[in-house]
Write an enzyme that holds these catalytic residues in place. Structure first.
Site, PDB file in Angstrom:
ATOM      1  N   GLU A  91      66.487  33.341  79.909  1.00  0.00           N
ATOM      2  CA  GLU A  91      67.280  32.203  79.409  1.00  0.00           C
ATOM      3  C   GLU A  91      66.774  30.879  79.980  1.00  0.00           C
ATOM      4  O   GLU A  91      67.244  29.826  79.592  1.00  0.00           O
ATOM      5  CB  GLU A  91      68.773  32.424  79.727  1.00  0.00           C
ATOM      6  CG  GLU A  91      69.220  32.113  81.147  1.00  0.00           C
ATOM      7  CD  GLU A  91      68.775  33.132  82.206  1.00  0.00           C
ATOM      8  OE1 GLU A  91      67.994  34.066  81.870  1.00  0.00           O
ATOM      9  OE2 GLU A  91      69.174  32.972  83.374  1.00  0.00           O
ATOM     10  N   CYS A 139      68.130  40.316  85.329  1.00  0.00           N
ATOM     11  CA  CYS A 139      68.078  40.176  86.791  1.00  0.00           C
ATOM     12  C   CYS A 139      69.278  40.877  87.449  1.00  0.00           C
ATOM     13  O   CYS A 139      69.313  42.100  87.449  1.00  0.00           O
ATOM     14  CB  CYS A 139      67.937  38.708  87.166  1.00  0.00           C
ATOM     15  SG  CYS A 139      67.189  38.511  88.775  1.00  0.00           S
ATOM     16  N   HIS A 175      64.381  36.084  84.186  1.00  0.00           N
ATOM     17  CA  HIS A 175      65.426  35.258  83.541  1.00  0.00           C
ATOM     18  C   HIS A 175      64.915  34.690  82.207  1.00  0.00           C
ATOM     19  O   HIS A 175      64.371  33.585  82.188  1.00  0.00           O
ATOM     20  CB  HIS A 175      65.782  34.075  84.454  1.00  0.00           C
ATOM     21  CG  HIS A 175      66.682  34.418  85.585  1.00  0.00           C
ATOM     22  ND1 HIS A 175      68.039  34.148  85.582  1.00  0.00           N
ATOM     23  CD2 HIS A 175      66.431  35.013  86.765  1.00  0.00           C
ATOM     24  CE1 HIS A 175      68.580  34.560  86.702  1.00  0.00           C
ATOM     25  NE2 HIS A 175      67.618  35.091  87.453  1.00  0.00           N
TER      26      HIS A 175
HETATM   27  N1  GLN Z   1      68.922  39.236  94.068  1.00  0.00           N
HETATM   28  C1  GLN Z   1      70.036  39.098  93.179  1.00  0.00           C
HETATM   29  C2  GLN Z   1      70.997  40.255  93.307  1.00  0.00           C
HETATM   30  O1  GLN Z   1      70.844  41.099  94.095  1.00  0.00           O
HETATM   31  C3  GLN Z   1      69.596  38.949  91.743  1.00  0.00           C
HETATM   32  C4  GLN Z   1      68.897  37.646  91.545  1.00  0.00           C
HETATM   33  C5  GLN Z   1      69.050  37.060  90.190  1.00  0.00           C
HETATM   34  O2  GLN Z   1      69.851  37.493  89.370  1.00  0.00           O
HETATM   35  N2  GLN Z   1      68.300  36.011  89.968  1.00  0.00           N
HETATM   36  O3  GLN Z   1      71.946  40.325  92.579  1.00  0.00           O
END
Ligand code: GLN
Length: 194
Positions: free
Chosen positions: A176, A80, A174
């Site tokens: 995890e 992410c 994610h």
């Molecule tokens: N939107 C977040 C960002 O720009 C990322 C979201 C996440 O890691 N769950 O970093």
């Protein structure tokens, strides 16, 4: 010998990654300093907030050491926000938001919408065989381009969500947050060489 697996722990969802590593029989450790980073042989960059994470990397003077380790080919798994940090370009980032160009993908921050648009999906991942992988997307980055050298390991509605280029693995979700540790095992066994 198991390589030293560090989890960047400046901000975000690092604790669960350490739990999953433990479940895989690996004692990961938290990275907050350049010394800790220097001892690292494989790295996980967690989800969280990429703009904050990149600022903290600069504040703690981890940004240049990280760039060097990535350029040297350190096995790295970014999830992410971690994917955003490793991308080659970001849209809808903060002006001038740095990314480390460790995998040839362009991502759009929050490309699936805001928190309310978070969702779960079952992914088919050939490399993991068997059962689909349940994936949790939270304000996830959208991969808008994946270069020719990027292996797309899974897609959701046609869009790459799990990509690998050599030693670098990234997911827009994610991994995890579920009990399924197959992706961490894939990283550890097939990329980090445990
Ligand atoms: N939107 C977040 C960002 O720009 C990322 C979201 C996440 O890691 N769950 O970093």
């Amino acid at each position: 010998m198991t390589p030293a697996v560090g989890v960047l722990a400046l901000q975000g969802a690092f604790a669960r990654h350490l739990d999953v590593l433990r479940q895989c029989g690996v004692d990961g450790y938290e990275i907050r300093t350049a010394e800790e980073l220097a001892g690292c042989e494989a790295l996980i960059i967690p989800g969280g907030e990429s703009t904050t994470m990149v600022k903290l990397l600069e504040t703690f003077e981890l940004d240049e050491p990280l760039a060097k380790l990535l350029a040297a080919g350190m096995p790295t798994f970014g999830t992410c926000a971690g994917m955003i940090l490793l991308a080659s370009s970001i849209s809808d980032g903060r002006p001038g938001q740095r990314c480390f160009d460790a995998i040839d993908i362009d991502v759009r921050r929050n490309g699936y919408g805001r928190q309310i648009n978070s969702f779960e999906a079952d992914l088919h991942v050939d490399e993991l065989g068997g059962a689909p992988l349940r994936a949790v997307f939270i304000r996830a980055p959208l991969v808008e381009r994946a270069g020719d050298d990027v292996e797309v390991l899974a897609r959701h509605e046609g869009v790459p969500v799990l990509c690998r280029q050599g030693p670098v693995l990234v997911s827009s979700f994610h991994p995890e947050l579920t009990d399924d540790d197959r992706l961490h095992r894939y990283f550890l066994e097939r990329i980090a060489g445990t």
